[in-house]
Motif scaffolding. Structure first.
Motif, PDB file in Angstrom:
ATOM      1  N   HIS A   1       0.834  -1.204   0.000  1.00 41.61           N
ATOM      2  CA  HIS A   1       0.000   0.000   0.000  1.00 41.61           C
ATOM      3  C   HIS A   1       0.868   1.253   0.000  1.00 41.61           C
ATOM      4  N   ASP A   2       1.858   1.300   0.884  1.00 44.17           N
ATOM      5  CA  ASP A   2       2.810   2.412   0.915  1.00 44.17           C
ATOM      6  C   ASP A   2       4.083   1.959   1.608  1.00 44.17           C
ATOM      7  N   VAL A   3       5.089   2.803   1.568  1.00 43.22           N
ATOM      8  CA  VAL A   3       6.397   2.446   2.127  1.00 43.22           C
ATOM      9  C   VAL A   3       6.363   2.278   3.650  1.00 43.22           C
ATOM     10  N   PRO A   4       5.676   3.156   4.416  1.00 44.48           N
ATOM     11  CA  PRO A   4       5.647   2.948   5.865  1.00 44.48           C
ATOM     12  C   PRO A   4       5.099   1.578   6.276  1.00 44.48           C
ATOM     13  N   LEU A   5       4.048   1.108   5.619  1.00 45.82           N
ATOM     14  CA  LEU A   5       3.520  -0.212   5.937  1.00 45.82           C
ATOM     15  C   LEU A   5       4.521  -1.306   5.573  1.00 45.82           C
ATOM     16  N   ALA A   6       5.129  -1.172   4.401  1.00 49.82           N
ATOM     17  CA  ALA A   6       6.116  -2.168   3.989  1.00 49.82           C
ATOM     18  C   ALA A   6       7.284  -2.225   4.970  1.00 49.82           C
ATOM     19  N   SER A   7       7.672  -1.073   5.513  1.00 53.04           N
ATOM     20  CA  SER A   7       8.791  -1.025   6.459  1.00 53.04           C
ATOM     21  C   SER A   7       8.467  -1.779   7.745  1.00 53.04           C
ATOM     22  N   ILE A   8       7.236  -1.646   8.216  1.00 55.73           N
ATOM     23  CA  ILE A   8       6.852  -2.344   9.443  1.00 55.73           C
ATOM     24  C   ILE A   8       6.818  -3.849   9.210  1.00 55.73           C
ATOM     25  N   VAL A   9       6.292  -4.275   8.059  1.00 53.70           N
ATOM     26  CA  VAL A   9       6.271  -5.705   7.748  1.00 53.70           C
ATOM     27  C   VAL A   9       7.699  -6.229   7.627  1.00 53.70           C
ATOM     28  N   ASN A  10       8.612  -5.435   7.097  1.00 53.00           N
ATOM     29  CA  ASN A  10      10.015  -5.860   7.043  1.00 53.00           C
ATOM     30  C   ASN A  10      10.615  -5.970   8.439  1.00 53.00           C
ATOM     31  N   ASP A  11      10.167  -5.128   9.354  1.00 49.44           N
ATOM     32  CA  ASP A  11      10.633  -5.256  10.738  1.00 49.44           C
ATOM     33  C   ASP A  11      10.195  -6.591  11.332  1.00 49.44           C
ATOM     34  N   TYR A  12       8.987  -7.001  11.001  1.00 53.08           N
ATOM     35  CA  TYR A  12       8.498  -8.317  11.433  1.00 53.08           C
ATOM     36  C   TYR A  12       9.440  -9.402  10.935  1.00 53.08           C
ATOM     37  N   ARG A  13       9.848  -9.298   9.677  1.00 51.97           N
ATOM     38  CA  ARG A  13      10.740 -10.314   9.105  1.00 51.97           C
ATOM     39  C   ARG A  13      12.115 -10.292   9.787  1.00 51.97           C
ATOM     40  N   VAL A  14      12.610  -9.090  10.056  1.00 52.04           N
ATOM     41  CA  VAL A  14      13.905  -8.980  10.729  1.00 52.04           C
ATOM     42  C   VAL A  14      13.843  -9.608  12.121  1.00 52.04           C
ATOM     43  N   CYS A  15      12.757  -9.372  12.840  1.00 50.33           N
ATOM     44  CA  CYS A  15      12.616  -9.952  14.181  1.00 50.33           C
ATOM     45  C   CYS A  15      12.556 -11.474  14.121  1.00 50.33           C
ATOM     46  N   ARG A  16      11.891 -11.997  13.113  1.00 44.16           N
ATOM     47  CA  ARG A  16      11.848 -13.459  12.971  1.00 44.16           C
ATOM     48  C   ARG A  16      13.246 -14.010  12.650  1.00 44.16           C
ATOM     49  N   ILE A  17      14.004 -13.281  11.841  1.00 45.68           N
ATOM     50  CA  ILE A  17      15.375 -13.711  11.549  1.00 45.68           C
ATOM     51  C   ILE A  17      16.195 -13.758  12.834  1.00 45.68           C
ATOM     52  N   PHE A  18      16.059 -12.736  13.680  1.00 42.18           N
ATOM     53  CA  PHE A  18      16.789 -12.738  14.952  1.00 42.18           C
ATOM     54  C   PHE A  18      16.375 -13.924  15.822  1.00 42.18           C
ATOM     55  N   CYS A  19      15.069 -14.209  15.883  1.00 46.27           N
ATOM     56  CA  CYS A  19      14.611 -15.350  16.672  1.00 46.27           C
ATOM     57  C   CYS A  19      15.215 -16.651  16.146  1.00 46.27           C
ATOM     58  N   MET A  20      15.220 -16.814  14.821  1.00 47.39           N
ATOM     59  CA  MET A  20      15.761 -18.041  14.228  1.00 47.39           C
ATOM     60  C   MET A  20      17.260 -18.172  14.494  1.00 47.39           C
ATOM     61  N   ARG A  21      17.961 -17.075  14.478  1.00 46.60           N
ATOM     62  CA  ARG A  21      19.405 -17.146  14.723  1.00 46.60           C
ATOM     63  C   ARG A  21      19.698 -17.530  16.175  1.00 46.60           C
ATOM     64  N   VAL A  22      18.867 -17.042  17.094  1.00 48.40           N
ATOM     65  CA  VAL A  22      19.014 -17.457  18.497  1.00 48.40           C
ATOM     66  C   VAL A  22      18.752 -18.955  18.623  1.00 48.40           C
TER      67      VAL A  22
END
Length: 554
Positions: A410-431
Motif C-alpha cells: 500500500h505504501d512504504v511505511p507499511l512495507a517497512s513495518i512488515v520488514n521489521d516483522y521479518r527482521v525480528c523473525r530472523i533474529f529469533c531463528m538465529r538465536v
C-alpha cells in the motif's frame, strides 16, 4: 541566492506557453488535451534551492527602463517650471551611479541617503530611491530545508495502525514550541543534514553542524529546569539528535547515537506514570520505547526497567495499534539475544543446559507470537505480487531485482513495518540455531528439526525482503507517493533508507546463498551511492535502523 517569489511548479511546456498548469502527474492535463509532449516537472529541491539573482536583475532592468522614460517625460514637460527641471549635474550623477552592491544579509538601501540642501540634488535623491535595488534578500538555509524535509519525510501518509515512531509527532510539537526552542533547532539541524546529503548540497552540512551545536546547548540549559526537562519537546529533541547523528554518520556518531537514545530513555523514566495521563505524552513514551528496543536489540543489551507496575507495557496489548503490538511482542528479544550471546561464548557444560533450553523456548515463543501478529493484519498490509523474475542474476552489483516474486505494498511505511516483522523473525531463528548448535554436543538432544526449520524461515524472510526492494526504490510503483505529489527523488530516497536495516540483516544471514547475499550487499551500497552516502555512512545507517524508529532521509 535571493528570493523573488513563489516558484512555478508547472511543467516546462505550460511555462513556455504561459498558461496555468494543473500539475497533474505523470502528465499535465493541458499537454494531454493539446496533444503536446509534456517535458515533466522541475525537481522540487532545485526549485527551493535556486539562484534567483538573474531573475532579480531582469526585474531591475525592466523597472529601470520604465522609470527612465517616465523621468524623461516629467523633465521636459512644457508645464514644468524651469526651476524644477533636473540640472545637467543631476543627470550626469544619475548616469554615473555606482552599481548595486554585493548581496548582504540585511535589507538596507545603499548608498546611505541624507537629505540634500538644494532642490536639484533632492530630485536626484528621489530618482535614486525610485531606481535603487535593495541588496539581495538572502533566506537562511533552514527556511528552505525545513519545508522540503517536512513535505517529503514527515507529512507522509500513515495509517492509524502503522504509527509508532517519533517523526509522526514532530508537526504538532514543533508548532507549539517556541522558535528558539531546542526542538526547533534540532529540527533545523536534521533538515539541513538531510538536504546536505543531496549531491551538490554538501555546503549545507556546515550549517547543520552549527545548528546542531546550538540545539545541544539549548537542551542542556532546559535540562536544568525540572519542568522543561520533562516536557515532550525535550524528549523529542533528544530523539532528533539521534537521527542527526545517524544522518551525519561519522566515526564519532556511533557512540553518540546510543547516548542520545539512552538519554531519551532516562528522561522518559524521569517523567514517571504521569505521562500516561496526556495522550501526546503517551505517544512520545511509545516512540521512545520503540527506539529503546531497537537500540538494545542491536547492542544485545538488556532493557532497563521502567518504574510502575506494568513496566514498559504501560497499557494492555489490546489498546495498542498493530505497529506498537509488534514492538511489544519483541520487547523481550534484546534480553533473549543477550542471554544467547553470553551462553554461546561459554564452552558447553551440563550445568548450563537448562539455560540453553530456556533461551531456546523463549525465542520460539516470541517467534510464535510474531507469526500470530502477521496473521491478524488487515488485508491492505499484505503484499501483492506483480510479477516473477525467472532469469538468474548475472551481476549482483547492478541487478535491480532478485529471482522470484516481485511484491508491492500500500505504501512504504507499511512495507517497512512488515520488514521489521521479518527482521525480528530472523533474529529469533538465529538465536534458535545458536542454542541448538551449542546443545548438539550432547547427543541426547535431537534438535535437528528445529535447526532446519530455522534455516527455512530465514530463507523465506530474506526472499520476501528481496521481493520488495524494487517497490521501495521505484517511484512508479508507489501510487500513494504519486497521489500526494511527493518529489520523485525524495520518495525513492525515503524508500531506500527504510530498506537499509532489513538489507543489512538479510545480507548477514549466514545460511542464505552467497550469491543472494552479494546481491543484497550490492543493493545496500547502491542506496549509498545513489543518495550521496559513503560506505561507512550506509553501515552506520543500517546499524542504527533509523527510519522504522522514526527517517531518516536523507
Amino acid at each position: 541566492m535571493v528570493y523573488t517569489g513563489k516558484p512555478s511548479k508547472g511543467c516546462g511546456m505550460c511555462k513556455s506557453r504561459r498558461i496555468k498548469c494543473d500539475e497533474k502527474r505523470p502528465i499535465c492535463s493541458q499537454c494531454q488535451k493539446s496533444g503536446r509532449a509534456c517535458p515533466g516537472y522541475p525537481d522540487e529541491f532545485d526549485l527551493m534551492f535556486r539562484d534567483e539573482n538573474k531573475a532579480l536583475a531582469r526585474k531591475a532592468r525592466k523597472g529601470s527602463g520604465r522609470s527612465e522614460k517616465s523621468q524623461e517625460s516629467r523633465s521636459v514637460s512644457p508645464g514644468t517650471p524651469a526651476s524644477l527641471r533636473a540640472s545637467p549635474i543631476a543627470e550626469s550623477s544619475r548616469s554615473q551611479a555606482p552599481p548595486t552592491s554585493e548581496p548582504s544579509q540585511s535589507l538596507t538601501l545603499t548608498p546611505p541617503f541624507t537629505l540634500p540642501s538644494d532642490l536639484s540634488t533632492f530630485q536626484d535623491l528621489l530618482w535614486q530611491f525610485d531606481q535603487s535595488i535593495p541588496p539581495t534578500i538572502v533566506m537562511a538555509p533552514e527556511f528552505e530545508a525545513i519545508p522540503f524535509f517536512f513535505r517529503n519525510f514527515i507529512t507522509l501518509p500513515q495509517e492509524a495502525e502503522s504509527m509508532r515512531g517519533y517523526l509522526e509527532l514532530l508537526i504538532p510539537l514543533y508548532n507549539r514550541a517556541q522558535p528558539s526552542s531546542a526542538l526547533h533547532l534540532a529540527t533545523s539541524a536534521v533538515a539541513l543534514a538531510t538536504c546536505g546529503n543531496y549531491p551538490g548540497r554538501q555546503h549545507l552540512l556546515r550549517d547543520a553542524a552549527t545548528t546542531y551545536g546550538k540545539a545541544i546547548r539549548k537542551l542542556n540549559e532546559d535540562l536544568k529546569h525540572p519542568h522543561l526537562a520533562k516536557s515532550d519537546e525535550s524528549v523529542l529533541a533528544t530523539l532528533l539528535f539521534s537521527l542527526y547523528e545517524t544522518i551525519m554518520s561519522t566515526d564519532d556518531t556511533i557512540t553518540a547515537w546510543g547516548n542520545h537514545v539512552d538519554g531519551a530513555v532516562a528522561l522518559t523514566k524521569l517523567r514517571g506514570m504521569d505521562q500516561f495521563d496526556d495522550p501526546m505524552s503517551h505517544d512520545v513514551f511509545r516512540a521512545v520505547r520503540t527506539m529503546m528496543i531497537t537500540s538494545c536489540v542491536q547492542r544485545s543489551k538488556p532493557i532497563d526497567s521502567f518504574p510502575g507496575t506494568t513496566g514498559w507495557l504501560a497499557s494492555p496489548l489490546s489498546e495498542e495499534n498493530a505497529a506498537n503490538r509488534l514492538t511489544l511482542i519483541c520487547i523481550d528479544l534484546p534480553n533473549i539475544r543477550s542471554r544467547a550471546n553470553t551462553l554461546t561464548k561459554t564452552a558447553y557444560h551440563a550445568s548450563l543446559e537448562q539455560e540453553a533450553l530456556s533461551v531456546l523456548e523463549l525465542a520460539q515463543l516470541v517467534d510464535s507470537n510474531l507469526q500470530q501478529w502477521y496473521l491478524t493484519l488487515p488485508p491492505e498490509w499484505h503484499y501483492h505480487t506483480i510479477g516473477i523474475v525467472n532469469e538468474p542474476v548475472e551481476d549482483p552489483a547492478t541487478a535491480e531485482s532478485w529471482m522470484g516474486e516481485q511484491h508491492v505494498y500500500h505504501d512504504v511505511p507499511l512495507a517497512s513495518i512488515v520488514n521489521d516483522y521479518r527482521v525480528c523473525r530472523i533474529f529469533c531463528m538465529r538465536v534458535i540455531m545458536a542454542c541448538v548448535a551449542w546443545l548438539a554436543v550432547n547427543p541426547k538432544h535431537n534438535l535437528t528439526a528445529d535447526y532446519e526449520k530455522a534455516v527455512y524461515v530465514i530463507q523465506q524472510m530474506v526472499d520476501e525482503i528481496s521481493a520488495c526492494i524494487p517497490f521501495h526504490m521505484n517511484y512508479d510503483l508507489q501510487p500513494i507517493a504519486k497521489k500526494l505529489g511527493q518529489e520523485k527523488n525524495a520518495a525513492e530516497a525515503y524508500g531506500g533508507y527504510s530498506l537499509v536495516w532489513p538489507l543489512y540483516v538479510a545480507a548477514n544471514a549466514e545460511t542464505v546463498p552467497q550469491a543472494q547475499r552479494d546481491w543484497l550487499s550490492g543493493r545496500l551500497m547502491m542506496i549509498g551511492t545513489r543518495f550521496g552516502l559513503t560506505s561507512a555512512q550506509v553501515l552506520v545507517l543500517a546499524r542504527r535502523h533509523v527510519l522504522t524508529c522514526g527517517p531518516m532521509f536523507p
